[in-house]
Write an enzyme that holds these catalytic residues in place. Structure first.
Site, mmCIF file in Angstrom:
data_model
loop_
_atom_site.group_PDB
_atom_site.id
_atom_site.type_symbol
_atom_site.label_atom_id
_atom_site.label_comp_id
_atom_site.label_asym_id
_atom_site.label_seq_id
_atom_site.Cartn_x
_atom_site.Cartn_y
_atom_site.Cartn_z
ATOM 1 N N GLU A 1 5.338 9.761 -17.431
ATOM 2 C CA GLU A 1 5.321 8.792 -16.193
ATOM 3 C C GLU A 1 5.027 9.431 -15.040
ATOM 4 O OE1 GLU A 1 8.423 5.546 -16.682
ATOM 5 O OE2 GLU A 1 7.553 4.799 -18.478
ATOM 6 N N GLU B 1 5.553 4.559 -25.511
ATOM 7 C CA GLU B 1 6.934 3.742 -25.076
ATOM 8 C C GLU B 1 6.724 2.267 -25.073
ATOM 9 O OE1 GLU B 1 9.510 4.854 -21.783
ATOM 10 O OE2 GLU B 1 8.746 6.912 -22.036
HETATM 11 O O1 AHR Z 1 12.797 4.511 -22.280
HETATM 12 C C1 AHR Z 1 13.557 4.777 -21.136
HETATM 13 C C2 AHR Z 1 12.742 5.105 -19.884
HETATM 14 O O2 AHR Z 1 11.673 4.055 -19.606
HETATM 15 C C3 AHR Z 1 11.877 6.448 -20.024
HETATM 16 O O3 AHR Z 1 12.921 7.488 -19.746
HETATM 17 C C4 AHR Z 1 10.859 6.339 -19.214
HETATM 18 O O4 AHR Z 1 9.753 7.096 -19.373
HETATM 19 C C5 AHR Z 1 10.657 4.723 -19.090
HETATM 20 O O5 AHR Z 1 10.547 4.480 -17.705
#
Ligand code: AHR
Length: 512
Positions: free
Chosen positions: A193, A316
């Site tokens: 991110e 994610e």
């Molecule tokens: O999964 C939780 C968080 O969500 C992670 O650390 C981040 O990459 C995302 O914003």
């Protein structure tokens, strides 16, 4: 005419219990492999994911463990079949300095987990612990490198430490720390991110930084065959993908990430278990949006990479709700219900559909955090509805995707609607066809007529995950409230498969 309408109305009424849907599967068009890596998971230093969840320490005499990793969790995860596990973050990855997590545990410096609850960790779970756990699980490690607060040298040293088998400063250090043979880690994230917690960078800036990091992670022609994954877009930030595909030479790039959570509203996420139908419907809108997202990111990637060399890595994904009452808000601990089960099933069906471009993905997260597959409480462990879906669906790993055409009924809520049914299918190496179906409608069952083109099958068996209420979930006192059972609602005759899906259900069928 009037009589005709009322006959139709009557017919519709008689179907109210089970609405009609039509599906065609065309096995003659099956050509793309469903890469097993889309069944990946994610373990971050966050709440009780690592400490307490995966790892309890070698000296723990109450909870059985293998080198500190929980035996019960390892056994459960092995059954589910995890192809890869991403670590150590997430946002944590861009604060993590891997050298703090090697060598004698007594001498390791501590780290304050700035993103997640501000807790102090002793770094007792480090590189060796993670890579040995992956070995135990039979899974491929996916290491997320620190770009936001690290250096190019730090990351290239990490690659050398875990991958170099000859004589070198980092290989020698690894040997001093008790690991003779390199682990040979293939998957590497270059930051996380970068547009947010990974450094608040602009796409153009990150693309340049990526080029610099990727250069020193391997040799020029990537002879060591690292699979480098660029930090990707936040959901529908299409410009991010555009800039990365345009500005990073493709010989330096094996994958681009994408993060998308099914969250109703970041300021008002709604409860994880005690939710209303409105909450549920909105979560499903966000979950099914994954299809449009992938289509649009893929279209951009196709423009720069028509041969689809670069993979889209959804590293994610999952449902994100309010934390359970009384738990640390920074620990992201949430219950997991039938809502999560259908979310997982429908999302995996979307990944299968896009298997040409989506070749890796990671559910967030594996234990005790967000859409977890396993929850632990001291020595107890339970499997969540999401666990069961990931386990039921694992028959698709590395099988060939069979294209699906579908005419689905709508799941109507107020003035809005969503397709109720989602389907995917594949043929494995032994020629066995598996079909996965989800019904997100919590009020109606669905009757589905499936036209089997190019599939000769005489018998059908299957398993179903369903429960009386969409809010149903497993607890430490009632760990088997939601679990798969034998499915008897399918029959096959003359090239047509008929399936009766209960409301809020996930079904996986096997044809023989
Ligand atoms: O999964 C939780 C968080 O969500 C992670 O650390 C981040 O990459 C995302 O914003």
């Amino acid at each position: 005419m009037k009589k005709w309408i009322s006959t139709l109305a009557l017919a519709a009424m008689s179907l109210q219990g089970f609405a009609q849907n039509e599906v065609t599967l065309d096995a003659s068009q099956a050509k793309t492999q469903i890469n097993r890596q889309i069944y990946g998971h994610f373990a971050e230093h966050l709440g009780a994911c690592i400490y307490g969840g995966l790892y309890v320490g070698e000296n723990n005499t109450k909870i059985p463990n293998i080198n500190g990793a929980r035996k019960d969790v390892i056994e459960a995860l092995k059954k589910m079949k995890i192809p890869n596990l991403r670590w150590p973050g997430g946002c944590f990855a861009d604060t993590y300095h891997w050298k703090d997590g090697i060598g004698s545990k007594k001498q390791r410096p501590s780290i304050v987990n700035a993103w997640w609850g501000g807790v102090t960790e002793d770094n007792s779970f480090g590189t060796h612990d993670f890579l040995n756990l992956c070995k135990e699980l039979g899974t491929e490690p996916y290491l997320a490198g620190n770009v936001g607060s690290g250096t190019v040298k730090e990351l290239s040293d990490w690659v050398q430490y875990v991958n170099h088998n000859g004589v070198s400063p980092m290989a020698n250090l690894r040997k001093e720390n008790g690991q003779d043979k390199a682990w040979g880690v293939k998957f590497w994230g270059v930051g996380n991110e970068a547009w947010g917690c990974g450094g608040n960078m602009k796409a153009e800036y990150y693309a340049n930084i990526y080029r610099q990091y990727a250069t020193f992670m391997t040799d020029w022609d990537n002879g060591s065959k690292l699979f480098r994954i660029a930090s990707g877009a936040n959901s529908k930030d299409y410009n991010w993908t555009e800039v990365l595909m345009r500005d990073i030479p493709h010989h330096m790039l094996e994958g681009i990430a994408l993060h998308h959570y099914s969250v109703i509203n970041w300021d008002k996420k709604g409860p994880a278990a005690n939710f209303t139908e409105e909450h549920y419907f909105k979560t499903m809108q966000q979950a099914l949006f994954m299809d449009e997202l992938i289509q649009k990111h893929t279209a951009i990637m196709d423009k720069y990479d028509p041969k689809k060399k670069v993979a889209l890595v959804v590293d994610e994904w999952g449902g994100w709700y309010e934390v359970e009452q009384g738990t640390n808000p920074g620990f992201l601990y949430q219950q997991n219900t039938m809502r999560d089960a259908v979310l997982a099933g429908a999302t995996l069906n979307i990944f299968h559909k896009h298997s040409e471009r989506v070749r890796m993905a990671n559910l967030a997260q594996i234990v005790n955090v967000l859409q977890a597959v396993v929850l632990t409480k001291e020595e107890k462990m339970i499997l969540t509805p999401t666990y069961h879906v990931m386990e039921m669906y694992n028959v698709h790993q590395d099988a060939t995707n069979i294209p699906v055409e579908i005419k689905s009924n709508d799941y109507v809520f107020g003035t809005e609607k969503l397709p109720a049914v989602s389907v995917s299918a594949s043929k494995d190496q032994a020629g066995v066809v598996h079909i996965s179906l989800t019904n997100i409608d919590i009020n109606k069952g669905q009757e589905i007529s499936i036209n089997l083109k190019g599939i000769t099958a005489k018998a059908v068996t299957g398993r179903v995950l369903t429960s009386a209420k969409v809010q149903d979930h497993n607890t430490f006192d009632n760990p088997e409230k939601v679990k798969p059972t034998t499915f008897t609602g399918a029959s096959i005759s003359g090239g047509t498969l008929k399936v009766k899906l209960p409301a809020t259900s996930v079904v996986v069928l096997e044809l023989k």
